[in-house]
Each structure stands twice: as structure tokens, then as C-alpha cells.
Design a protein around this motif. Structure first.
Motif, PDB file in Angstrom:
ATOM      1  N   GLY A   1       0.817  -1.215   0.000  1.00  0.00           N
ATOM      2  CA  GLY A   1       0.000   0.000   0.000  1.00  0.00           C
ATOM      3  C   GLY A   1       0.845   1.257   0.000  1.00  0.00           C
ATOM      4  N   LEU A   2       1.906   1.250   0.799  1.00  0.00           N
ATOM      5  CA  LEU A   2       2.774   2.426   0.897  1.00  0.00           C
ATOM      6  C   LEU A   2       3.516   2.675  -0.408  1.00  0.00           C
ATOM      7  CD1 LEU A   2       3.284   4.479   3.124  1.00  0.00           C
ATOM      8  CD2 LEU A   2       5.298   3.170   3.806  1.00  0.00           C
ATOM      9  N   VAL A   3       3.974   1.599  -1.064  1.00  0.00           N
ATOM     10  CA  VAL A   3       4.646   1.738  -2.358  1.00  0.00           C
ATOM     11  C   VAL A   3       3.711   2.400  -3.376  1.00  0.00           C
ATOM     12  CG1 VAL A   3       5.448   0.429  -4.372  1.00  0.00           C
ATOM     13  CG2 VAL A   3       6.352  -0.092  -2.114  1.00  0.00           C
ATOM     14  N   ASN A   4       2.444   1.974  -3.392  1.00  0.00           N
ATOM     15  CA  ASN A   4       1.477   2.569  -4.327  1.00  0.00           C
ATOM     16  C   ASN A   4       1.313   4.063  -4.083  1.00  0.00           C
ATOM     17  OD1 ASN A   4       1.011   0.109  -5.544  1.00  0.00           O
ATOM     18  ND2 ASN A   4      -0.837  -0.337  -4.386  1.00  0.00           N
ATOM     19  N   LEU A   5       1.247   4.467  -2.805  1.00  0.00           N
ATOM     20  CA  LEU A   5       1.081   5.884  -2.466  1.00  0.00           C
ATOM     21  C   LEU A   5       2.322   6.692  -2.848  1.00  0.00           C
ATOM     22  CD1 LEU A   5      -0.638   5.559   1.033  1.00  0.00           C
ATOM     23  CD2 LEU A   5      -1.731   6.169  -1.128  1.00  0.00           C
ATOM     24  N   LEU A   6       3.501   6.160  -2.534  1.00  0.00           N
ATOM     25  CA  LEU A   6       4.741   6.863  -2.869  1.00  0.00           C
ATOM     26  C   LEU A   6       4.924   6.949  -4.377  1.00  0.00           C
ATOM     27  CD1 LEU A   6       7.197   5.346  -0.216  1.00  0.00           C
ATOM     28  CD2 LEU A   6       6.045   7.560  -0.143  1.00  0.00           C
ATOM     29  N   LYS A   7       4.591   5.875  -5.075  1.00  0.00           N
ATOM     30  CA  LYS A   7       4.695   5.844  -6.538  1.00  0.00           C
ATOM     31  C   LYS A   7       3.785   6.913  -7.157  1.00  0.00           C
ATOM     32  CE  LYS A   7       4.300   2.500 -10.336  1.00  0.00           C
ATOM     33  NZ  LYS A   7       3.059   2.887 -11.007  1.00  0.00           N
ATOM     34  N   ASN A   8       2.569   7.039  -6.631  1.00  0.00           N
ATOM     35  CA  ASN A   8       1.659   8.066  -7.138  1.00  0.00           C
ATOM     36  C   ASN A   8       2.221   9.463  -6.891  1.00  0.00           C
ATOM     37  OD1 ASN A   8      -0.141   6.249  -8.070  1.00  0.00           O
ATOM     38  ND2 ASN A   8      -1.813   6.776  -6.701  1.00  0.00           N
ATOM     39  N   GLY A   9       2.823   9.672  -5.699  1.00  0.00           N
ATOM     40  CA  GLY A   9       3.417  10.968  -5.391  1.00  0.00           C
ATOM     41  C   GLY A   9       4.542  11.314  -6.337  1.00  0.00           C
ATOM     42  N   ILE A  10       5.376  10.333  -6.676  1.00  0.00           N
ATOM     43  CA  ILE A  10       6.493  10.562  -7.609  1.00  0.00           C
ATOM     44  C   ILE A  10       5.968  10.873  -9.004  1.00  0.00           C
ATOM     45  CG2 ILE A  10       8.420   9.410  -8.783  1.00  0.00           C
ATOM     46  CD1 ILE A  10       8.890   7.890  -6.121  1.00  0.00           C
ATOM     47  N   GLU A  11       4.983  10.094  -9.449  1.00  0.00           N
ATOM     48  CA  GLU A  11       4.429  10.298 -10.800  1.00  0.00           C
ATOM     49  C   GLU A  11       3.652  11.601 -10.918  1.00  0.00           C
ATOM     50  OE1 GLU A  11       2.218   6.728 -11.359  1.00  0.00           O
ATOM     51  OE2 GLU A  11       3.982   5.549 -11.959  1.00  0.00           O
ATOM     52  N   ALA A  12       3.250  12.182  -9.769  1.00  0.00           N
ATOM     53  CA  ALA A  12       2.540  13.474  -9.791  1.00  0.00           C
ATOM     54  C   ALA A  12       3.501  14.642 -10.018  1.00  0.00           C
ATOM     55  CB  ALA A  12       1.782  13.683  -8.482  1.00  0.00           C
ATOM     56  N   MET A  13       4.819  14.337 -10.047  1.00  0.00           N
ATOM     57  CA  MET A  13       5.824  15.387 -10.269  1.00  0.00           C
ATOM     58  C   MET A  13       6.633  15.064 -11.518  1.00  0.00           C
ATOM     59  SD  MET A  13       7.085  16.062  -6.334  1.00  0.00           S
ATOM     60  CE  MET A  13       7.259  14.327  -5.873  1.00  0.00           C
ATOM     61  N   PRO A  14       6.061  15.229 -12.716  1.00  0.00           N
ATOM     62  CA  PRO A  14       6.751  14.854 -13.961  1.00  0.00           C
ATOM     63  C   PRO A  14       8.026  15.654 -14.213  1.00  0.00           C
ATOM     64  CG  PRO A  14       4.741  16.097 -14.424  1.00  0.00           C
ATOM     65  CD  PRO A  14       4.722  15.780 -12.969  1.00  0.00           C
ATOM     66  N   SER A  15       8.124  16.847 -13.632  1.00  0.00           N
ATOM     67  CA  SER A  15       9.322  17.672 -13.819  1.00  0.00           C
ATOM     68  C   SER A  15      10.263  17.611 -12.625  1.00  0.00           C
ATOM     69  CB  SER A  15       8.910  19.135 -14.078  1.00  0.00           C
ATOM     70  OG  SER A  15       8.045  19.229 -15.182  1.00  0.00           O
ATOM     71  N   GLY A  16      10.052  16.633 -11.745  1.00  0.00           N
ATOM     72  CA  GLY A  16      10.883  16.509 -10.555  1.00  0.00           C
ATOM     73  C   GLY A  16      10.320  17.290  -9.387  1.00  0.00           C
ATOM     74  N   GLY A  17      10.897  17.061  -8.216  1.00  0.00           N
ATOM     75  CA  GLY A  17      10.425  17.760  -7.019  1.00  0.00           C
ATOM     76  C   GLY A  17      10.879  17.036  -5.766  1.00  0.00           C
ATOM     77  N   THR A  18      10.152  17.247  -4.697  1.00  0.00           N
ATOM     78  CA  THR A  18      10.499  16.641  -3.405  1.00  0.00           C
ATOM     79  C   THR A  18       9.306  15.880  -2.859  1.00  0.00           C
ATOM     80  OG1 THR A  18      12.029  18.450  -2.909  1.00  0.00           O
ATOM     81  CG2 THR A  18      11.332  17.087  -1.061  1.00  0.00           C
ATOM     82  N   LEU A  19       9.554  14.649  -2.456  1.00  0.00           N
ATOM     83  CA  LEU A  19       8.527  13.829  -1.810  1.00  0.00           C
ATOM     84  C   LEU A  19       8.926  13.661  -0.345  1.00  0.00           C
ATOM     85  CD1 LEU A  19       5.914  12.177  -2.351  1.00  0.00           C
ATOM     86  CD2 LEU A  19       7.377  10.171  -2.608  1.00  0.00           C
ATOM     87  N   SER A  20       8.091  14.173   0.534  1.00  0.00           N
ATOM     88  CA  SER A  20       8.407  14.166   1.966  1.00  0.00           C
ATOM     89  C   SER A  20       7.551  13.134   2.701  1.00  0.00           C
ATOM     90  CB  SER A  20       8.170  15.564   2.545  1.00  0.00           C
ATOM     91  OG  SER A  20       8.281  15.564   3.943  1.00  0.00           O
ATOM     92  N   ILE A  21       8.210  12.318   3.532  1.00  0.00           N
ATOM     93  CA  ILE A  21       7.496  11.332   4.351  1.00  0.00           C
ATOM     94  C   ILE A  21       7.792  11.616   5.817  1.00  0.00           C
ATOM     95  CG2 ILE A  21       7.108   8.881   4.819  1.00  0.00           C
ATOM     96  CD1 ILE A  21       9.016   9.643   1.732  1.00  0.00           C
ATOM     97  N   VAL A  22       6.741  11.934   6.575  1.00  0.00           N
ATOM     98  CA  VAL A  22       6.897  12.278   7.990  1.00  0.00           C
ATOM     99  C   VAL A  22       6.061  11.326   8.831  1.00  0.00           C
ATOM    100  CG1 VAL A  22       6.594  14.070   9.746  1.00  0.00           C
ATOM    101  CG2 VAL A  22       7.306  14.711   7.434  1.00  0.00           C
ATOM    102  N   GLY A  23       6.698  10.680   9.791  1.00  0.00           N
ATOM    103  CA  GLY A  23       5.989   9.787  10.704  1.00  0.00           C
ATOM    104  C   GLY A  23       6.023  10.330  12.125  1.00  0.00           C
ATOM    105  N   THR A  24       4.855  10.512  12.726  1.00  0.00           N
ATOM    106  CA  THR A  24       4.768  11.077  14.075  1.00  0.00           C
ATOM    107  C   THR A  24       3.808  10.266  14.942  1.00  0.00           C
ATOM    108  OG1 THR A  24       2.997  12.586  13.372  1.00  0.00           O
ATOM    109  CG2 THR A  24       5.254  13.443  13.294  1.00  0.00           C
ATOM    110  N   VAL A  25       3.880  10.515  16.242  1.00  0.00           N
ATOM    111  CA  VAL A  25       2.962   9.893  17.192  1.00  0.00           C
ATOM    112  C   VAL A  25       2.147  10.992  17.851  1.00  0.00           C
ATOM    113  CG1 VAL A  25       2.762   8.535  19.304  1.00  0.00           C
ATOM    114  CG2 VAL A  25       4.522   7.966  17.623  1.00  0.00           C
ATOM    115  N   GLU A  26       0.815  10.883  17.781  1.00  0.00           N
ATOM    116  CA  GLU A  26      -0.093  11.853  18.397  1.00  0.00           C
ATOM    117  C   GLU A  26      -1.078  11.105  19.286  1.00  0.00           C
ATOM    118  OE1 GLU A  26      -1.930  14.455  15.605  1.00  0.00           O
ATOM    119  OE2 GLU A  26      -0.048  14.911  14.555  1.00  0.00           O
ATOM    120  N   LYS A  27      -0.862  11.203  20.583  1.00  0.00           N
ATOM    121  CA  LYS A  27      -1.718  10.531  21.577  1.00  0.00           C
ATOM    122  C   LYS A  27      -1.776   9.032  21.301  1.00  0.00           C
ATOM    123  CE  LYS A  27      -4.457  14.684  22.467  1.00  0.00           C
ATOM    124  NZ  LYS A  27      -5.795  15.306  22.450  1.00  0.00           N
ATOM    125  N   THR A  28      -2.923   8.516  20.853  1.00  0.00           N
ATOM    126  CA  THR A  28      -3.065   7.072  20.640  1.00  0.00           C
ATOM    127  C   THR A  28      -2.926   6.684  19.164  1.00  0.00           C
ATOM    128  OG1 THR A  28      -5.472   7.298  20.436  1.00  0.00           O
ATOM    129  CG2 THR A  28      -4.583   6.857  22.638  1.00  0.00           C
TER     130      THR A  28
END
Length: 416
Positions: A315-342
Motif C-alpha cells: 500500500g505504501l509503495v502505491n502511495l509513494l509511486k503516485n506521489g512521484i508520478e505526480a511530479m513529472p518535472s521533478g520535485g520533493t517527496l516528503s514522508i513524515v511519521g509522528t505519534v499523536e496521543k493514541t
């Protein structure tokens, strides 16, 4: 009697406004510009109706319910529409003369600035808090107007007048926002049911035909592989065999995606270290990112969730792949993992082409893709199904030309 009829005119105007606004907001394939024009026209007509038919409370003091469509416009429509409503109300108010109109006009400008400034905060509130917020906002506006009239124009403000004015306005906006939000919630539930029914159809289709189709594909690919290794076939013709095998592999990948829906939940549930799983997925996607001149950046906090490592990665590969393909001229793909309460949250942000509100609504539906002829829509459908099977949620925020942010939320596994 006249005062009562004018009050009913104000009320009917607001109710008709609600019907029109809800009708347009709930349409799945509406054009955003057309919707905004319809909303602007409806809000304007209601404001004019309210101001043309004011009603008396006592001692000859009159007022109307114009603030209700004004606040609705500021909270639910585009900024241009709310600016137009402010301008319209000021123009109509100035017809009574500048001496008695300057304070209401200045107050309206202040209300406009406050409401539009608080709109992003309002949009993130749950339904009950939105209702309370709108009521408090209207109460503040009512008190402001009453106190201003008392101090500046020496209007005889009695307890009865103060109570009546505040209750009419505040209760009116509470009722209107409640109807708006409850209808929106029901529509959201209906959309979810429709999407689940579509997914269910795909699931049954996958379960019934995937294995039968996969077997002949595997056999065919095996024979093509043998032919490709034969020395009797010229190299030029072998290139055709290579293309044929690639297409069979693509068909097999599509079938594998379909099979994800045949299983409502992963067979093996384990405790996953979110940080490690995301890092592994990033390593898988790095070559594709390099090919598309996309820079990957990650900021991850270690925590544990429950799920299946293989499916989560898929599932994560599909999401990241879509993010990359959404930038045909290049760009930055940021992945942030955080913990909020539960909750463990993963935000995937790109600065690509973005999506419209309609595209966001349809994201995850079978066969819907933002890539037009290049996409099948199965990738996002698989990702949605996997996240939901892990008791997770997906929130999508996007703006055309500015990029997209997808936020995944999972319950923390405190025993992990």
C-alpha cells in the motif's frame, strides 16, 4: 402582523438558501466554479430578502437575519464570494445614510476579517464543535452590535431586546449549521457506502476469476520464455517475445491487485515498527524516484502498529509511486511519521500537479485514476483497502498546481 410576516420572509429565505446550497454541495460531478456562482447568487438573494423585509422587536427597533447568510458565506464558500457578500451588505446599508450606517459597515468589515481568519480552524472542527463555534461567533457579533448601538447612538437597549436579538441570531445560525453539517455527514456516509459497494463488486470479481485467469497466463509466459531462449529464433523477433512477456507481467500485476480485495483482512497480523517498515519501503522506491528526478526526504518517529508487513509495504509503495508520478518535472517527496496521543500518523507530501475536490472525492474508487489513459486506478484502490484493513484512515488534502498531502492514521500498538 407586518413584523411577523417579515420575520417569516427572512426565515423562508434562509430555508430556501439551505436547500439550494445543500443540493449543489452534494452533487458528485459538479463544476466548482458553477457551484460557487450558484452559492454566491443564493446567498446574495437571501441577504437582499432579509434586508428588504426587516421586522420589529419592540419600541420601533427593527433588525433582520442578514448575518446568518453572511456567516454561512464566510465559513462555507470561497473568499471572493464572502467579499462580495460584505460589499453587497455595506452598499444596501449605506442606502439608509452614512450617519446611521458607518458603525454597522465598519463592524461588518471586522466580522469578515475575523470569520475568514478563523475559517481554516473551523473546517478542522468536528460537527458538534462547529455548531458551538458558529453560535458563539454569532453571539459575539450580536453583543458587539447591541453595545455599539447603545454607546454610539444611545439606542434604548432593554434586557428583553438584548435577549431577543441575541437569541434570534444565535439560535438561527445554530440551526442552520446543524442542518448543513448533518446533511454533509449523511452525504459523506452515503458516498462511503457507494464506494464500499463498488469495492465489494471488485472483490467478488477478483475471487471468482483471478485464479482461473492467472493459470493460463503463467503457462503462456512459460512457453514464451522457452521460445525466447531458443537459438533458432532471430534476435529481432525475440524482442517481440520480450514485449509479450512484459505485457503478461503487467496483466499478472493487475490480477494480484485484484486479489487484494478478495481478502478482507490480512492473514498474518504482527506488530510492525512503523519507522523500519517505511525505511524499507523508501529503499524500494528510491530507483523510481531517481529516474524521475525526485528527492526523497523522511523524518520518522519510531512506534508500533498492528498489520501485515507485506501488505503495508504494498500500500505504501502505491502511495509513494503516485506521489512521484505526480511530479513529472521533478520535485520533493516528503514522508513524515509522528505519534499523536493514541495514533501513529504518516504524512506523504509532494509538490506535484495536485487534484481538484472532485478528484479527491473519487480517489480510491475502482477504475478511477488521475493519470487518464496511463492509469487503471487499482493502485490507490489497493492502498485504501489495505489501510482500512489495518483499522487505519486516509485523509487527502490537495490543491491543483500546488501538490498533495496524504495523511495515514493507525491505532498505536502499545504492547509492541
Amino acid at each position: 402582523m407586518t413584523s411577523t410576516s417579515h420575520f417569516l420572509v427572512n426565515l423562508v429565505g434562509i430555508l430556501i438558501l439551505l436547500v439550494i446550497v445543500q443540493f449543489w454541495l452534494n452533487r458528485l460531478h459538479q463544476n466548482q466554479i458553477v457551484t460557487e456562482i450558484v452559492m454566491g447568487f443564493s446567498l446574495s438573494a437571501t441577504v437582499v430578502l432579509c434586508m428588504l423585509y426587516p421586522f420589529q422587536i419592540n419600541d420601533g427597533i427593527t433588525f433582520n437575519l442578514r448575518f446568518i447568510p453572511f456567516v454561512l458565506g464566510c465559513l462555507y464558500s470561497h473568499k471572493i464570494t464572502s467579499m462580495w457578500l460584505t460589499f453587497l451588505i455595506i452598499c444596501l446599508r449605506l442606502m439608509h445614510g452614512l450617519e446611521v450606517s458607518w458603525f454597522p459597515c465598519v463592524s461588518l468589515l471586522i466580522f469578515f476579517l475575523i470569520t475568514t481568519k478563523l475559517k481554516p480552524f473551523y473546517n478542522n472542527l468536528p460537527m458538534v464543535k462547529k455548531i458551538i463555534f458558529s453560535g458563539v461567533l454569532m453571539l459575539f457579533m450580536s453583543i458587539w452590535i447591541i453595545v455599539g448601538d447603545k454607546l454610539l447612538f444611545h439606542v434604548p437597549i432593554t434586557i428583553e431586546l438584548f435577549f431577543s436579538y441575541s437569541v434570534f441570531q444565535s439560535f438561527g445560525i445554530l440551526l442552520v449549521v446543524y442542518i448543513m453539517e448533518s446533511n454533509k455527514e449523511k452525504q459523506s456516509l452515503l458516498d462511503k457506502i457507494i464506494r464500499m459497494e463498488k469495492v465489494e463488486v471488485v472483490s467478488h470479481l477478483a475471487a471468482s476469476i483471478s485464479h482461473e485467469v492467472r493459470n493460463p497466463l503463467t503457462t503462456t509466459r512459460g512457453f514464451l520464455q522457452l521460445l525466447n531462449e531458443s537459438k533458432a529464433i532471430p534476435e529481432v523477433e525475440k524482442s517481440y517475445l520480450t514485449v509479450a512477456m512484459q505485457e503478461l507481467d503487467q496483466a499478472e500485476r493487475i490480477i494480484r491487485d485484484y486479489l487484494t480485495f478478495a481478502k478482507p483482512a490480512p492473514e498474518e497480523i504482527e506488530s510492525l515498527n512503523l519507522k523500519k517498515e517505511i525505511e524499507r519501503t523508501i529503499n524500494i522506491i528510491v530507483p523510481l524516484a531517481n529516474m524521475n528526478i525526485v528527492e526523497l526526504s523522511s523524518e520518522l518517529e519510531s512506534c508500533y502498529i498492528k498489520g501485515n508487513a507485506g501488505l503495508f509495504q504494498q500500500g505504501l509503495v502505491n502511495l509513494l509511486k503516485n506521489g512521484i508520478e505526480a511530479m513529472p518535472s521533478g520535485g520533493t517527496l516528503s514522508i513524515v511519521g509522528t505519534v499523536e496521543k493514541t495514533l501513529a500518523k504518516v504524512s506523504i507530501t509532494d509538490n506535484g500537479v495536485g487534484m481538484t475536490d472532485l478528484q479527491i472525492k473519487r480517489l480510491g474508487e475502482p477504475y478511477f485514476s488521475t493519470k487518464e489513459i496511463r492509469g487503471t486506478g487499482l493502485g490507490m484502490m489497493v492502498a485504501f483497502r489495505i489501510i482500512e484493513s489495518m483499522n487505519g484512515t486516509i485523509k487527502v488534502e490537495s490543491e491543483p498546481g500546488k501538490g498533495t498531502r496524504i495523511t495515514l492514521s493507525f491505532p498505536l500498538n502499545t504492547s509492541g
